[in-house]
Scaffold this motif. Sequence first.
Motif, PDB file in Angstrom:
ATOM      1  N   ALA A   1       5.042  10.432   4.775  1.00 60.03           N
ATOM      2  CA  ALA A   1       4.217   9.319   3.409  1.00 60.03           C
ATOM      3  C   ALA A   1       4.728   8.098   3.667  1.00 60.03           C
ATOM      4  N   ILE A   2       3.337   7.319   3.970  1.00 59.80           N
ATOM      5  CA  ILE A   2       3.891   5.916   5.154  1.00 59.80           C
ATOM      6  C   ILE A   2       2.740   5.142   3.849  1.00 59.80           C
ATOM      7  N   GLU A   3       3.698   3.997   4.104  1.00 61.55           N
ATOM      8  CA  GLU A   3       4.162   3.139   3.176  1.00 61.55           C
ATOM      9  C   GLU A   3       3.983   1.871   3.895  1.00 61.55           C
TER      10      GLU A   3
ATOM     11  N   VAL B   1       0.992  -1.339  -0.016  1.00 63.94           N
ATOM     12  CA  VAL B   1      -0.449  -0.213   0.238  1.00 63.94           C
ATOM     13  C   VAL B   1       0.956   1.106  -0.031  1.00 63.94           C
ATOM     14  N   GLY B   2       0.860   1.500  -0.857  1.00 67.84           N
ATOM     15  CA  GLY B   2       2.114   3.182  -0.940  1.00 67.84           C
ATOM     16  C   GLY B   2       0.925   4.411  -0.439  1.00 67.84           C
ATOM     17  N   PRO B   3       2.067   5.756   0.074  1.00 62.26           N
ATOM     18  CA  PRO B   3       1.346   7.093   0.440  1.00 62.26           C
ATOM     19  C   PRO B   3       0.007   7.158  -0.072  1.00 62.26           C
ATOM     20  N   SER B   4      -0.469   8.283   0.975  1.00 59.12           N
ATOM     21  CA  SER B   4      -1.696   8.911   0.311  1.00 59.12           C
ATOM     22  C   SER B   4      -1.244  10.022   0.599  1.00 59.12           C
ATOM     23  N   LEU B   5      -1.786  11.342  -0.911  1.00 57.77           N
ATOM     24  CA  LEU B   5      -0.414  12.202  -0.592  1.00 57.77           C
ATOM     25  C   LEU B   5      -1.729  13.087  -0.928  1.00 57.77           C
ATOM     26  N   ASN B   6      -1.789  14.864   0.063  1.00 57.01           N
ATOM     27  CA  ASN B   6      -1.925  14.567  -0.520  1.00 57.01           C
ATOM     28  C   ASN B   6      -1.499  16.852  -0.129  1.00 57.01           C
TER      29      ASN B   6
END
Length: 75
Positions: free
Chosen positions: A58-60, A46-51
């Motif tokens: 950013a957490i993977e 699961v890649g990071p949710s970027l905003n």
Amino acid sequence: DDLWTWHNEFVLGKGKRKDGLIVLLDESRKPAKVWKFKRGIPMKFVGPSLNATQSNAAIESLEIAHEGLFLEVGA
């Protein structure tokens, strides 16, 4: 990048099981606990949710199926 590459090799049908370590670091970046896994397979990445409007880290995450998990070093 190594974890992503390992996961992507399985997606492409070329992956191999691997042994590995999971290391939990304390505030001074020294190992607090270390787990060793045997014959792991990356199951879910699961890649990071970027905003762009927030400054969150950013957490993977990577789920690993394995054939054995052992505590090597305790706190």
